[in-house]
Design a protein around this motif. Structure first.
Motif, PDB file in Angstrom:
ATOM      1  N   GLN A 134       0.830  -1.193   0.000  1.00 52.42           N
ATOM      2  CA  GLN A 134       0.000   0.000   0.000  1.00 52.42           C
ATOM      3  C   GLN A 134       0.867   1.247   0.000  1.00 52.42           C
ATOM      4  O   GLN A 134       1.930   1.279   0.601  1.00 52.42           O
ATOM      5  CB  GLN A 134      -0.926   0.008   1.213  1.00 52.42           C
ATOM      6  N   ALA A 135       0.374   2.262  -0.675  1.00 47.92           N
ATOM      7  CA  ALA A 135       1.127   3.515  -0.767  1.00 47.92           C
ATOM      8  C   ALA A 135       0.959   4.365   0.473  1.00 47.92           C
ATOM      9  O   ALA A 135       1.791   5.211   0.761  1.00 47.92           O
ATOM     10  CB  ALA A 135       0.679   4.309  -2.004  1.00 47.92           C
ATOM     11  N   GLY A 136      -0.120   4.173   1.204  1.00 46.36           N
ATOM     12  CA  GLY A 136      -0.386   4.989   2.393  1.00 46.36           C
ATOM     13  C   GLY A 136      -0.828   4.142   3.559  1.00 46.36           C
ATOM     14  O   GLY A 136      -1.632   3.231   3.415  1.00 46.36           O
ATOM     15  N   GLU A 137      -0.315   4.436   4.743  1.00 55.29           N
ATOM     16  CA  GLU A 137      -0.631   3.698   5.970  1.00 55.29           C
ATOM     17  C   GLU A 137      -1.573   4.532   6.819  1.00 55.29           C
ATOM     18  O   GLU A 137      -1.214   5.599   7.296  1.00 55.29           O
ATOM     19  CB  GLU A 137       0.670   3.419   6.731  1.00 55.29           C
ATOM     20  N   LEU A 158       4.750   8.139  -2.670  1.00 55.06           N
ATOM     21  CA  LEU A 158       4.093   9.350  -3.164  1.00 55.06           C
ATOM     22  C   LEU A 158       3.512   9.108  -4.553  1.00 55.06           C
ATOM     23  O   LEU A 158       3.991   9.613  -5.569  1.00 55.06           O
ATOM     24  CB  LEU A 158       5.073  10.520  -3.174  1.00 55.06           C
ATOM     25  N   ASP A 159       2.457   8.294  -4.568  1.00 55.00           N
ATOM     26  CA  ASP A 159       1.723   7.980  -5.791  1.00 55.00           C
ATOM     27  C   ASP A 159       0.298   8.484  -5.572  1.00 55.00           C
ATOM     28  O   ASP A 159      -0.515   7.830  -4.909  1.00 55.00           O
ATOM     29  CB  ASP A 159       1.749   6.470  -6.038  1.00 55.00           C
ATOM     30  N   VAL A 160      -0.001   9.642  -6.129  1.00 56.51           N
ATOM     31  CA  VAL A 160      -1.283  10.299  -5.858  1.00 56.51           C
ATOM     32  C   VAL A 160      -2.450   9.423  -6.263  1.00 56.51           C
ATOM     33  O   VAL A 160      -3.433   9.279  -5.521  1.00 56.51           O
ATOM     34  CB  VAL A 160      -1.338  11.670  -6.565  1.00 56.51           C
ATOM     35  N   ALA A 161      -2.375   8.799  -7.429  1.00 58.94           N
ATOM     36  CA  ALA A 161      -3.484   7.973  -7.919  1.00 58.94           C
ATOM     37  C   ALA A 161      -3.721   6.771  -7.010  1.00 58.94           C
ATOM     38  O   ALA A 161      -4.871   6.439  -6.678  1.00 58.94           O
ATOM     39  CB  ALA A 161      -3.194   7.513  -9.350  1.00 58.94           C
ATOM     40  N   GLN A 162      -2.646   6.100  -6.586  1.00 57.83           N
ATOM     41  CA  GLN A 162      -2.801   4.935  -5.718  1.00 57.83           C
ATOM     42  C   GLN A 162      -3.326   5.332  -4.344  1.00 57.83           C
ATOM     43  O   GLN A 162      -4.190   4.656  -3.778  1.00 57.83           O
ATOM     44  CB  GLN A 162      -1.473   4.187  -5.576  1.00 57.83           C
ATOM     45  N   LEU A 163      -2.820   6.424  -3.800  1.00 55.86           N
ATOM     46  CA  LEU A 163      -3.291   6.894  -2.500  1.00 55.86           C
ATOM     47  C   LEU A 163      -4.775   7.224  -2.541  1.00 55.86           C
ATOM     48  O   LEU A 163      -5.532   6.885  -1.627  1.00 55.86           O
ATOM     49  CB  LEU A 163      -2.486   8.119  -2.071  1.00 55.86           C
ATOM     50  N   ARG A 217      -0.654  19.631  -3.212  1.00 61.10           N
ATOM     51  CA  ARG A 217      -2.010  20.105  -3.539  1.00 61.10           C
ATOM     52  C   ARG A 217      -2.766  19.053  -4.350  1.00 61.10           C
ATOM     53  O   ARG A 217      -3.971  18.841  -4.144  1.00 61.10           O
ATOM     54  CB  ARG A 217      -1.929  21.418  -4.330  1.00 61.10           C
ATOM     55  N   ALA A 218      -2.068  18.394  -5.278  1.00 64.83           N
ATOM     56  CA  ALA A 218      -2.718  17.355  -6.082  1.00 64.83           C
ATOM     57  C   ALA A 218      -3.207  16.218  -5.191  1.00 64.83           C
ATOM     58  O   ALA A 218      -4.305  15.679  -5.388  1.00 64.83           O
ATOM     59  CB  ALA A 218      -1.749  16.827  -7.138  1.00 64.83           C
ATOM     60  N   LEU A 219      -2.402  15.858  -4.189  1.00 63.55           N
ATOM     61  CA  LEU A 219      -2.803  14.801  -3.269  1.00 63.55           C
ATOM     62  C   LEU A 219      -3.987  15.237  -2.417  1.00 63.55           C
ATOM     63  O   LEU A 219      -4.944  14.474  -2.234  1.00 63.55           O
ATOM     64  CB  LEU A 219      -1.632  14.415  -2.366  1.00 63.55           C
ATOM     65  N   ILE A 220      -3.953  16.442  -1.890  1.00 60.41           N
ATOM     66  CA  ILE A 220      -5.067  16.956  -1.082  1.00 60.41           C
ATOM     67  C   ILE A 220      -6.362  16.945  -1.883  1.00 60.41           C
ATOM     68  O   ILE A 220      -7.412  16.496  -1.404  1.00 60.41           O
ATOM     69  CB  ILE A 220      -4.767  18.379  -0.572  1.00 60.41           C
TER      70      ILE A 220
END
Length: 265
Positions: free
Chosen positions: A10-13, A29-34, A71-74
């Motif tokens: 997983q990209a984010g925990e 830091l994979d915005v789409a996967q997160l 910003r893209a992630l937010i």
């Protein structure tokens, strides 16, 4: 014929902090996967995660992202159904980033990821120390078969005893001690403790033990219907729990960074 390999990492925990606020430590830091992972969490448990407040933690990365990527992630997390409300405190670069993207910094969530005894953080980055959404392990019997008859002191303080039912919308927090609820915890209610939680009735709401990162904390209940349980931020929602455990006396504990849930004999 070559067999395609599937990457299950997983990209984010995601961890659950005090007062139910979720802390998302970014490991890749994979915005789409997160965004996809968060969207799946919301779909699995919409009552818990839809429009939930989330703290974004870049402390697991070797380098703080630039403002455009942040910003893209937010934006992507908002589209996935949650509401990023702050960044977790890290390096001076992280502080500058918070100013650039217009979010506040929160420090207390960060400590729950660090190993006991303290770790050295170099350049604002630290290695992730916990697996995301640990697997329920009901195979091994828990070492304790019943909840203690009296609250156990935590941090040298007497435990907090709640005699009345905890009703929907209520929150009870035992600061630096254990919590004992002599009645029920209703759906939509939340009980938190820095130590362990003992519930002598039905648990239908949320129970979060070890709220400040105590991995030895446990949760005991007489009747398990919990919307969410967490120990030191490692959490499970009702949708993830085997049906044979529902309605049973149960114990929840953390071992080898996995959340274990087992019926009490």
């Amino acid at each position: 014929m070559a067999v395609a390999q599937i990457d299950y990492s997983q990209a984010g925990e995601l961890k659950i902090g005090q007062v139910g606020i979720a802390n998302l430590r970014v490991r890749t830091l994979d915005v789409a996967q997160l965004a996809q992972e968060m969207r799946e969490r919301v779909q699995r448990a919409p009552k818990l995660f839809e429009r939930a407040a989330v703290i974004v933690d870049f402390g697991g990365l070797a380098q703080t992202p630039d403002a455009a990527t942040a910003r893209a992630l937010i934006d992507a997390l908002r589209e996935a159904g949650v509401i990023p409300v702050a960044l977790a405190y890290g390096s001076s670069d992280n502080e500058k980033l918070a100013v650039e993207i217009g979010l506040p910094l929160l420090a207390k969530f960060r400590a729950q990821y660090e190993p006991a005894g303290g770790s050295t953080v170099v350049g604002g980055a630290s290695a992730p120390t916990a697996r995301s959404e640990p697997v329920v392990g009901a195979e091994a019997p828990p070492p304790t078969k019943a909840a203690p008859a009296a609250p156990v002191a935590h941090g040298g303080q007497p435990g907090l005893i709640q005699t009345a039912p905890v009703r929907s919308g209520q929150q009870i927090y035992a600061d630096n001690r254990d919590l004992t609820v002599l009645s029920t915890v209703g759906a939509g209610a939340e009980v938190l403790a820095d130590g362990s939680i003992h519930i002598y009735g039905a648990l239908r709401g949320r129970a979060l033990a070890g709220a400040q990162g105590n991995e030895k904390a446990r949760i005991f209940c007489r009747e398990f219907h919990a919307e969410l349980v967490a120990v030191a931020g490692h959490y499970k929602v009702l949708e993830d729990i085997p049906k044979e455990l529902r309605g049973k006396p149960a114990q929840i504990w953390l071992e080898n960074e996995q959340l274990n849930i087992a019926a009490l004999d």
